[in-house]
Design an enzyme around this catalytic site. Structure first.
Site, mmCIF file in Angstrom:
data_model
loop_
_atom_site.group_PDB
_atom_site.id
_atom_site.type_symbol
_atom_site.label_atom_id
_atom_site.label_comp_id
_atom_site.label_asym_id
_atom_site.label_seq_id
_atom_site.Cartn_x
_atom_site.Cartn_y
_atom_site.Cartn_z
ATOM 1 C CB THR A 5 89.127 95.334 102.957
ATOM 2 O OG1 THR A 5 88.087 95.723 102.055
ATOM 3 C CG2 THR A 5 90.345 96.229 102.760
ATOM 4 C CB SER A 57 90.069 100.626 101.733
ATOM 5 O OG SER A 57 88.980 100.087 102.447
ATOM 6 N NE ARG A 116 79.719 82.658 90.009
ATOM 7 C CZ ARG A 116 79.313 82.668 91.269
ATOM 8 N NH1 ARG A 116 78.039 82.450 91.548
ATOM 9 N NH2 ARG A 116 80.161 82.889 92.247
ATOM 10 C CB CYS A 152 80.411 78.901 97.564
ATOM 11 S SG CYS A 152 78.976 79.748 98.276
ATOM 12 C CE LYS A 182 73.924 83.908 92.571
ATOM 13 N NZ LYS A 182 74.651 84.456 93.743
ATOM 14 N NE ARG A 195 73.438 82.323 104.347
ATOM 15 C CZ ARG A 195 74.227 82.261 103.272
ATOM 16 N NH1 ARG A 195 75.177 81.326 103.185
ATOM 17 N NH2 ARG A 195 74.072 83.117 102.271
ATOM 18 C CG HIS A 235 77.970 76.049 101.513
ATOM 19 N ND1 HIS A 235 77.909 76.799 102.658
ATOM 20 C CD2 HIS A 235 77.989 76.947 100.478
ATOM 21 C CE1 HIS A 235 77.892 78.088 102.350
ATOM 22 N NE2 HIS A 235 77.942 78.202 101.029
ATOM 23 C CG ASN A 293 81.315 78.257 102.929
ATOM 24 O OD1 ASN A 293 81.578 77.517 103.887
ATOM 25 N ND2 ASN A 293 81.088 79.543 103.089
#
Length: 358
Positions: A12, A40, A117, A157, A212, A243, A250, A335
């Protein structure tokens, strides 16, 4: 290639919605099960999705599909799917627990989440760069006690906007790189409607993003040794992440120095000729040409170029010598396509082509 039955866990959310669109009419994968949070569960997908964020309409074949509880119904979900994509919005410890649970039910997980990761035997893959890391899956399965259940993840990303451009240049001995990323609001799961504070604004902090951006490339460039991925010692990367008021795409401003400084033409040639396993294997979601260089001084631009090769290519421009570093350039990637759901679908295609779902 046989058709695989696929589940979307976190269906969703924004990335889950992107998975739904990307898997529509996919030649290898067919969505058989959708899962989300308990709130949901039991609803039709069209009713469970509070806000459809995509510009394309919801796939008709999914609209009336019942949504399952990703945690409580995991046995039924694992039985219905040959593997699942996972893009959930939960605390990392709960994501790790959930993804392990599916793997131990012999349901492979292709994860868009960051929770695994840095698990040493979980491969973090950019398919064109480190496909060889998939071999660590056998060690992971041995640790988990599974026959076919495992977890594979895609990287953050923002990395897609500069790491694919640095990678072909490693042969010149990259000493260090500095990067500033200008990241779209969809990376935060937002639209202009749901993030009014970004209008006429730049926010100079994205939690955890700089760490990251500096550390994940070293795992991608690492080696499989003794059943684990050992991160590379270098090059050193320093990052700053902002941002910006852009819907998708990106952008990265990257500065790099080399042990053996190449000519600008050698860099352009390295980009122009680079291809990876997805191109060699002709995977369905792979861009025909991975890296596109723009000669114009005002390119690449997010609005104009993020959909290059269906959003799966990486764009570059403005390569020039620098006064402090050897060279500087600008990169761009979509991204939520190359950087998120599209990159995960491409990873799943690579896993399928290599027989990991069989």
């Amino acid at each position: 290639m046989r058709k695989y039955s696929v589940g979307i866990i976190g269906a969703t959310g924004m990335v889950g919605q992107r998975f739904a669109l990307l898997l529509q009419n996919h030649p290898w994968f067919e969505v058989k099960v959708l899962a989300a949070s308990a709130s949901s569960a039991g609803k039709k997908y069209k009713d469970a999705v509070k806000r459809w964020h995509m510009s394309e309409p919801m796939p008709e074949e999914l609209a009336d599909m019942q949504v399952y509880d990703a945690a409580a119904d995991r046995v039924a979900i694992a039985e219905a799917a040959d593997f699942c994509f996972c893009a959930v919005n939960m605390p990392k410890d709960l994501i790790r627990e959930l993804e392990y649970a599916y793997a131990q039910l012999e349901c492979p997980i292709v994860s868009n989440n960051s929770a695994h990761r840095f698990t040493p035997d979980v491969p973090m893959i950019i398919p064109e760069i480190n496909a060889e890391h998939l071999e660590v899956i056998e060690s992971q399965k041995a640790r988990l006690g599974t026959k076919r259940g495992f977890i594979a993840v895609k990287s953050n990303c923002s990395l897609q906007s500069y790491v694919p451009l640095l990678h072909p240049l490693k042969k010149f001995g990259i000493k260090c790189a500095a990067v500033t990323t200008y990241q779209a609001i969809s990376g935060a799961g937002k639209t202009f409607e749901t993030m009014p504070e970004i209008a006429d604004n730049i926010i100079p902090y994205i939690g955890g993003e700089e760490e990251k951006s500096e550390q994940e490339p070293l795992k991608i460039w690492g080696e499989v040794k003794g059943g684990r991925i050992v991160p590379a010692d270098g090059p050193t990367i320093t990052a700053q992440c902002l941002r910006v008021p852009v819907s998708d795409g990106h952008t990265a401003a990257c500065f790099v120095s080399f042990a053996q400084k190449p000519s600008a033409q050698e860099i352009l040639d390295a980009w122009n000729t680079f291809e990876g396993e997805p191109q060699k294997l002709g995977l369905p979601s792979a861009p025909e040409k991975f890296i596109h260089y723009f000669e114009e001084n005002d390119r690449p631009q997010a609005k104009l170029d993020r959909m290059c090769e269906r959003g799966m290519a990486v764009c570059a421009g403005r390569l020039r010598e620098d006064k402090l570093f050897d060279y500087k350039f600008v990169g761009l990637s979509h991204n939520t396509l190359r950087g998120a759901a599209g990159g995960a679908v491409l990873l799943a295609e690579l896993l399928a082509a290599k027989g990991y779902f069989d």
